[in-house]
Enzyme design. Structure first.
Site, PDB file in Angstrom:
ATOM      1  N   ASP A 168       0.782  -1.099   0.071  1.00 33.68           N
ATOM      2  CA  ASP A 168      -0.027   0.065  -0.025  1.00 33.68           C
ATOM      3  C   ASP A 168       0.924   1.282  -0.032  1.00 33.68           C
ATOM      4  O   ASP A 168       1.864   1.356   0.197  1.00 33.68           O
ATOM      5  CB  ASP A 168      -0.859   0.158   1.400  1.00 33.68           C
TER       6      ASP A 168
ATOM      7  N   GLU B 284       0.175  -1.106   5.528  1.00 31.12           N
ATOM      8  CA  GLU B 284       1.239  -0.783   6.532  1.00 31.12           C
ATOM      9  C   GLU B 284       1.082   0.779   6.976  1.00 31.12           C
ATOM     10  O   GLU B 284       1.088   1.030   7.923  1.00 31.12           O
ATOM     11  CB  GLU B 284       2.756  -0.882   5.837  1.00 31.12           C
TER      12      GLU B 284
HETATM   13 ZN   LIG Z   1       6.935   2.449   4.011  1.00 32.21          ZN
END
Ligand SMILES: [Zn+2]
Length: 445
Positions: free
Chosen positions: A113, A209
């Site tokens: 992401d 993340e």
């Molecule tokens: Zn990163």
């Protein structure tokens, strides 16, 4: 016209490859070519989404990557119910090699992401060939300038190509540079078995993340690595075995609302109380005024009406006692405000986000040492740098899988001025190649 003939060429090439025998080896793809492809998939994560992963784009990239891992000949390829991709590159050590049963399983991780802060849709990567110094003005929005004085890493990139977005989106080097580096290293290992010996390598491309939630779904047991590395850092040569300790403080004030025309001695305006709270925060303990190993308190979200207001604040410190001091400071302000505004209700909630991974990595110093050795073998001087933020590695390390973070060559993450040093990316690939070899060597010493 140029573009059309290029697509026609690719189409013909594709038809040719599909129709010809499966034994034809696919062309080697460079890390840059991979990177350019990956950034064009919009994988921006969404903190307000209820689904896992938070956005469809991550699933799309995950499927693409799983297919590429299959083409490279990796094994145990799977995408789990959360969209997390895992695969194995089995050891190429001969049966009688002394390291065969000794070398630990090494994990390599990168997140799919991109930051929710800046759009990652329709990224139009621009390659600035053979950078010779000076500011870089981004062609799609000339107010976006990558300045030499704000980017010391530009100097290291002189003579290298630099990749930026066109200035209207982020680039996505965080962390598609990490994915490209891992994929290219795997390709190199698979196609040059005589050149590099390695034990079992586990690979994972992870989700969400940037919103801090994805790693909670990561199955450490299933991954089965003994030590791992996130390839999610910045300037070339950098390795991180420390993150902040991170907490979030939420202050919620409930006042008393009434028509302002009749409010005398009755109204309690929660907005003024929240403003008083923020006013008491020392301005020098802020992200704007700290660096290196200094912690901070950072109000980053504010909402409110006369009746009810809320401020969220990041608390960051590398040391436990420093974090405690910051918490106590916030508590003391809240106590003062409760005395000053007896008619208001003032709540304080403190949530833990992650802890400094150094507490655990200090028990396994070789995991960091081997990475430093690998970086040295690329000709760079390893630079141990604490991360002024978190990584998935912080949570994995706390849960028992030691996971320091390695550089990718990317800079200015989460902004439209994000850029990638191609030299840094290539060094990242090299570092991974040396790293797996170092682990083999050290396992029999
Ligand atoms: Zn990163």
């Amino acid at each position: 016209m140029y573009k059309f003939s290029y697509f026609l060429f690719i189409l013909i090439l594709h038809i040719f490859m599909v129709n010809s025998s499966a034994s034809i080896q696919l062309p080697n793809e460079t890390a840059v070519e991979r990177f350019i492809r990956y950034v064009q998939v919009d994988t921006q994560s969404d903190p307000d989404s209820e689904s896992v992963p938070s956005t469809e784009g991550q699933l799309k990239l995950g499927k693409m990557l799983a297919e590429e891992l299959r083409e490279l000949g990796l094994q145990d390829i799977e995408i789990d119910e959360f969209g997390i991709v895992m695969a194995t590159l089995p050891s190429n050590l001969p049966e009688d090699h002394p390291a065969r049963n000794k070398v630990p399983v090494i994990g390599l991780l990168a997140h799919m992401d991109t930051s929710p802060e800046v759009s990652g849709a329709n990224v139009n990567p621009v390659i600035h060939r053979n950078y010779q110094g000076g500011n870089i003005v981004l062609p799609g929005d000339e107010t976006q300038v990558i300045r030499v004085e704000e980017n010391p890493a530009l100097e290291l990139a002189i003579g290298s190509d630099i990749i930026t977005s066109d200035g209207t989106t982020l680039l996505g080097a965080d962390d598609k540079a990490g994915i490209a580096a891992i994929m290219t290293a795997l390709q190199t290992l698979v196609r040059n078995p005589d050149q590099y010996t390695h034990g079992d390598i586990r690979v994972s491309f992870t989700i969400d993340e940037e919103i801090g939630t994805g790693i909670g779904y990561f199955d450490i047991e299933r991954f089965g690595a003994d030590a791992a590395y996130t390839i999610d850092g910045s300037t070339m040569g950098e390795i991180s075995n420390e993150t902040f300790n991170a907490k979030t403080a939420i202050v919620r004030v409930t006042g008393r609302d009434i028509h302002p025309g009749y409010a005398k001695n009755i109204m309690i305006n929660s907005i003024r109380i929240i403003a008083d709270f923020i006013d008491r925060l020392p301005p020098d303990i802020s992200p704007e005024q700290t660096e290196g190993r200094e912690g901070y308190m950072h109000p980053n979200l504010l909402s409110g009406t006369t009746y009810q207001s809320e401020v969220r604040m990041l608390l960051r410190d590398f040391e436990t006692d420093g974090m405690e001091k910051k918490e106590n400071f916030v508590r003391s302000i809240v106590d003062e405000l409760r005395l000053k505004y007896p008619g208001a209700e003032i709540e304080l909630e403190i949530r833990e986000s992650y802890r400094n991974m150094r507490y655990w990595l200090d028990d396994d110093p070789h995991v960091t040492e081997y990475a430093k050795e690998a970086i040295r073998r690329t000709g760079l001087e390893p630079n141990l740098k604490p991360i002024r933020g978190g990584t998935d590695g912080a949570r994995l390390t706390e849960r028992g899988l030691p996971t320091p973070n390695l550089f990718t060559g990317g800079e200015n993450f989460h902004s439209r001025q994000e850029w990638l040093s191609v030299k840094g990316l290539e060094k990242s690939v090299e570092t991974i190649l040396h790293l797996v070899t170092v682990w083999v060597e050290k396992s029999i010493q």
